[in-house]
Design an enzyme around this catalytic site. Sequence first.
Site, mmCIF file in Angstrom:
data_model
loop_
_atom_site.group_PDB
_atom_site.id
_atom_site.type_symbol
_atom_site.label_atom_id
_atom_site.label_comp_id
_atom_site.label_asym_id
_atom_site.label_seq_id
_atom_site.Cartn_x
_atom_site.Cartn_y
_atom_site.Cartn_z
ATOM 1 N N GLU A 262 0.835 -1.199 0.000
ATOM 2 C CA GLU A 262 0.000 0.000 0.000
ATOM 3 C C GLU A 262 0.872 1.252 0.000
ATOM 4 O OE1 GLU A 262 -2.809 0.032 3.246
ATOM 5 O OE2 GLU A 262 -3.788 1.843 2.494
ATOM 6 N N ASN B 178 -12.431 -1.008 -0.877
ATOM 7 C CA ASN B 178 -11.724 -1.619 0.246
ATOM 8 C C ASN B 178 -12.380 -1.169 1.547
ATOM 9 O OD1 ASN B 178 -9.218 -2.678 1.798
ATOM 10 N ND2 ASN B 178 -9.350 -0.534 2.432
ATOM 11 N N GLU B 179 -12.639 -2.089 2.421
ATOM 12 C CA GLU B 179 -13.243 -1.765 3.721
ATOM 13 C C GLU B 179 -14.330 -0.708 3.541
ATOM 14 O OE1 GLU B 179 -10.262 -1.174 6.815
ATOM 15 O OE2 GLU B 179 -9.604 -3.242 6.606
ATOM 16 N N TYR C 244 -6.886 -8.881 11.513
ATOM 17 C CA TYR C 244 -5.571 -8.542 12.075
ATOM 18 C C TYR C 244 -5.435 -9.110 13.478
ATOM 19 C CZ TYR C 244 -4.493 -5.431 8.210
ATOM 20 O OH TYR C 244 -4.187 -4.932 6.966
ATOM 21 N N GLU D 110 -6.363 -9.139 3.593
ATOM 22 C CA GLU D 110 -5.470 -8.449 4.539
ATOM 23 C C GLU D 110 -5.435 -9.269 5.819
ATOM 24 O OE1 GLU D 110 -6.047 -4.252 5.380
ATOM 25 O OE2 GLU D 110 -6.509 -3.839 3.279
ATOM 26 N N GLN E 219 2.181 -6.159 5.533
ATOM 27 C CA GLN E 219 2.326 -5.864 4.108
ATOM 28 C C GLN E 219 3.720 -6.295 3.665
ATOM 29 O OE1 GLN E 219 1.159 -1.781 3.285
ATOM 30 N NE2 GLN E 219 -0.876 -2.113 4.170
#
Length: 514
Positions: A46, A192-193, A259, A314, A363
Amino acid sequence: MRKTLTTLIAALILGASLFGQAKVAVHENATDQPVIPKEIYGQFAEHLGRCIYDGIWVGKDSPIPNIDGYRKDLVEAIRDLKVPVLRWPGGCFADEYHWMDGIGPLSERPKMINSNWGGTVEDNSFGTHEFLNFCEMLGIEPYISGNVGSGSVEELAKWVEYMTAKGGTMAEKRAANGRKEPWKVKYIGVGNESWGCGGNMTPEFYSDQYKRYAIYCRNYDGNHLYKVASGASDYDYNWTKVLMERVRSDISGLSLHYYSTINWNRKGSATDFTEDEYLDILAKAVEIEEVLRKHETIMGLYDPRHRIDLLLDEWGTWFDVEPGTNPGHLYQQNTMRDAMVAAMSLNIFNKHTSRLKMANIAQMVNVLQSMILTKGSEIVLTPTYHVFKMYNVHQDAVAVPVEMPSDSLVSKSGRLYPTLSVSASKSDALHVSLANPSVSETKTVELEFDSLKPSKVSGEILVGKGKGIEAVKSHNDFDGKVEVAPAPFKGFKTSGKTVKVTLPPASVVTLAVE
Ligand code: AHR
């Protein structure tokens, strides 16, 4: 409540009784087993902190050795990793990114404020050409994350055309910018999100937006798009339900983000932690298995014939940034704890491939659970990098079922974690990956095969330096500090159909058995 308590007590007793040794049946003769999609070993890059600039891209005029602007050391390290797919340009950045700012002569590219990530000025010197050429050079499948939150249907439609069409004004523009032939682009993310930084939408509203945006993402000249809808965050099962109810066609995959952090307000240091904190993170990481199962169950209700995949696009650990660095740049160190998270997560993904078809760790470089850290001309390969390299033997291999005791312990935050983690696959050889999370206990694991009498076994081990929790805190750093690197593994004995493996505390091993 009573059931939970009984389960926990049973888990504790079982765990205690089996602690230290385990028998694992490896069913290499099982038939009709799925292939482990290589995309489960995917990555994410990103425009965030020093992921793109300093990480991947230094520019052609940099004194740092580079290949057409890409860091040479990174290119070599990534090539060795065999990265199958790379998601770009975000993350939250994607929904503020206007791709036309990132094409054409550098001096004419507008500068924007990267308001999601530290207010850094983004000069757009790394854009569509730079990304797609990077992927092409390394044989990586690009995964473009499109702007729905602040973009338009037309903008996304033209981006697809610019990248993949042979003729028309967009193709002419591309050619004028130095690329005559279209690229092949498979994956396109529609937002995204979208429940958060991607537009604060309800799942109902987003479903309608998805349909509008997706329909104009066209297949040009033999390029076939795999369209991905923005999915849920970890436990938001309602998002998955509504999307599955409302988006019935023109969709290939639904994403999910997960996450590993325990407390979002106090995430804790990446390198300084207690044994309880270490085990809590592992337990949180392996909770993904239950989360995947629940999302998959919902998807199965609406899509029993399995037309739509689940993509964990992710995932990874999320700790406090390194002291003295920009809090918006999410730069964190990476220890043997991260290696354990990577190994135990990948063992789960390897066994979960019926609907899970992609996972992109967050990432690739200098952000969150990175493979690589850079500073000036220095590069560090993290413990997570080494796990991904040791595990790349599983990419596109046939999954081999393993049967083992489900002995679990309970972490401080009340989550279960297994005392052993194993997965296996078959390609040129049979590969078995094992992780022993215990900080103090050596684990003896007896692998018993269906019929294979191993004549040749070799392996690699990843383990920290020192003892106890200090070994788990081991990490690699600049100025040549290397505390975690794979080493040849000799801790096994073969006898008939079994291989007895001795796993030191907090270690990861991959064996090749023939
Ligand atoms: O990976 C960092 C951020 O985490 C991404 O930009 C966003 O999608 C997620 O919340």
